[in-house]
Design a protein around this motif. Structure first.
Motif, PDB file in Angstrom:
ATOM      1  N   LEU A 207       4.749  34.193 -18.159  1.00 58.49           N
ATOM      2  CA  LEU A 207       3.391  34.709 -18.052  1.00 58.49           C
ATOM      3  C   LEU A 207       2.691  34.242 -16.778  1.00 58.49           C
ATOM      4  O   LEU A 207       1.819  34.841 -16.127  1.00 58.49           O
ATOM      5  CB  LEU A 207       2.707  34.169 -19.372  1.00 58.49           C
ATOM      6  N   ALA A 208       3.038  32.887 -16.480  1.00 59.13           N
ATOM      7  CA  ALA A 208       2.024  32.440 -15.254  1.00 59.13           C
ATOM      8  C   ALA A 208       2.917  33.203 -13.882  1.00 59.13           C
ATOM      9  O   ALA A 208       1.741  33.449 -13.221  1.00 59.13           O
ATOM     10  CB  ALA A 208       2.734  31.038 -15.181  1.00 59.13           C
TER      11      ALA A 208
ATOM     12  N   GLU B 246       6.483  31.191 -21.098  1.00 66.01           N
ATOM     13  CA  GLU B 246       5.331  30.516 -20.502  1.00 66.01           C
ATOM     14  C   GLU B 246       5.247  30.791 -18.967  1.00 66.01           C
ATOM     15  O   GLU B 246       4.424  30.641 -18.082  1.00 66.01           O
ATOM     16  CB  GLU B 246       5.129  29.120 -20.739  1.00 66.01           C
ATOM     17  N   GLU B 247       6.362  30.222 -18.309  1.00 69.28           N
ATOM     18  CA  GLU B 247       6.418  30.563 -16.917  1.00 69.28           C
ATOM     19  C   GLU B 247       6.608  31.970 -16.697  1.00 69.28           C
ATOM     20  O   GLU B 247       6.015  32.325 -15.533  1.00 69.28           O
ATOM     21  CB  GLU B 247       7.943  29.948 -16.531  1.00 69.28           C
TER      22      GLU B 247
ATOM     23  N   ARG C 117      -4.507  36.392 -24.323  1.00 71.44           N
ATOM     24  CA  ARG C 117      -4.976  35.133 -23.897  1.00 71.44           C
ATOM     25  C   ARG C 117      -5.899  35.589 -22.650  1.00 71.44           C
ATOM     26  O   ARG C 117      -6.839  34.610 -22.149  1.00 71.44           O
ATOM     27  CB  ARG C 117      -3.852  34.320 -23.175  1.00 71.44           C
TER      28      ARG C 117
ATOM     29  N   CYS D  32       5.814  39.249 -24.305  1.00 71.15           N
ATOM     30  CA  CYS D  32       5.032  38.922 -23.262  1.00 71.15           C
ATOM     31  C   CYS D  32       3.815  39.656 -22.905  1.00 71.15           C
ATOM     32  O   CYS D  32       2.475  39.031 -22.682  1.00 71.15           O
ATOM     33  CB  CYS D  32       5.878  38.964 -21.695  1.00 71.15           C
TER      34      CYS D  32
ATOM     35  N   ALA E 220       1.209  38.178 -25.624  1.00 71.79           N
ATOM     36  CA  ALA E 220       0.498  37.050 -25.168  1.00 71.79           C
ATOM     37  C   ALA E 220      -0.537  37.277 -24.115  1.00 71.79           C
ATOM     38  O   ALA E 220      -1.705  36.529 -24.129  1.00 71.79           O
ATOM     39  CB  ALA E 220       1.624  35.990 -24.886  1.00 71.79           C
TER      40      ALA E 220
ATOM     41  N   LYS F  48      11.557  31.739 -25.896  1.00 72.53           N
ATOM     42  CA  LYS F  48      10.291  31.623 -26.267  1.00 72.53           C
ATOM     43  C   LYS F  48       9.729  30.542 -25.178  1.00 72.53           C
ATOM     44  O   LYS F  48       8.458  30.993 -24.880  1.00 72.53           O
ATOM     45  CB  LYS F  48      10.030  31.216 -27.677  1.00 72.53           C
ATOM     46  N   ALA F  49      10.246  29.660 -24.862  1.00 69.70           N
ATOM     47  CA  ALA F  49       9.856  28.758 -23.929  1.00 69.70           C
ATOM     48  C   ALA F  49       9.617  29.315 -22.724  1.00 69.70           C
ATOM     49  O   ALA F  49       8.825  28.978 -21.891  1.00 69.70           O
ATOM     50  CB  ALA F  49      10.844  27.338 -23.862  1.00 69.70           C
TER      51      ALA F  49
END
Length: 220
Positions: A160-161, A157-158, A46, A39, A42, A153-154
């Motif tokens: 990180l948001a 995304e949540e 980004r 995390c 990433a 891994k999926a």
């Protein structure tokens, strides 16, 4: 992938923190144990943040992280946590509940060490005013040299948001990265970055989990 239904996202806060520490802990060599570190990696690749935001790959450093925790007014933690939920489920824990929770939910030696860090910060009176733990339920830990399982891994995304939303709420000014990330700036070495780490992994029939050649070379 889901957020535990009892949890909300951002928490009301008072003044904006003067120092924000974003910390990922865990061991990326043991499959889903690497969630927290991935995390942080990433986020750095980004986004850019205000100068008072520090991104730290805490790995398994334990008590060596005390200086970062004590110096922070706000602390955001990413970690793989065994909540007893479905793999990939995210759960948020806040403020004084975080050290108690990590003490009760030990999953590995790094969590034992980090719980001690939080307890020491409390004892010294230098505990961050605001703390958020974003934890993900792991699926697989006993896979040396393995990477995050697809469901975990999926869930990144949540996670990180949620993390970016909280950092913004604290005044950390996240924006999409505009300048290239220098090699020396990266929190993880290029060889251990997620894409390279997964691409270079030997096929399952060639990689004994007690002797992955990338980390435990065979004797000549």
């Amino acid at each position: 992938m889901s957020l535990h239904p009892s949890e909300s996202t951002c928490h009301p806060s008072g003044d904006s923190p003067r120092s924000i520490c974003v910390l990922g802990i865990g061991n990326l060599l043991w499959a889903d144990e690497g969630f927290g570190v991935r995390c942080i990696e990433a986020l750095q690749r980004r986004f850019e943040f205000a100068e008072h935001v520090s991104l730290i790959d805490g790995g398994t450093q334990g008590l060596y992280l005390i200086q970062h925790v004590q110096a922070a007014d706000a602390l955001l933690i990413f970690d793989a946590i065994d909540y007893g939920l479905e793999p990939g489920t995210l759960k948020l824990v806040r403020d004084d509940a975080v050290p108690r929770f990590m003490g009760a939910k030990k999953m590995s030696l790094h969590q034992t060490g980090f719980q001690e860090v939080l307890s020491l910060a409390q004892l010294t009176g230098k505990f961050p005013a605001q703390v958020l733990l974003i934890g993900c339920q792991p699926q697989e830990l006993e896979d040396y040299g393995g990477s995050l399982r697809p469901v975990v891994k999926a869930a990144m995304e949540e996670a990180l948001a949620l993390g970016v939303e909280q950092i913004a709420h604290w005044g950390g000014e996240p924006v999409p990265r505009r300048t290239p990330l220098g090699e020396r700036e990266a929190v993880t070495m290029d060889e251990l970055a997620l894409a390279a780490y997964e691409t270079q992994r030997p096929a399952a029939q060639e990689a004994c989990r007690i002797g992955d050649d990338r980390f435990m070379p065979k004797e000549a």
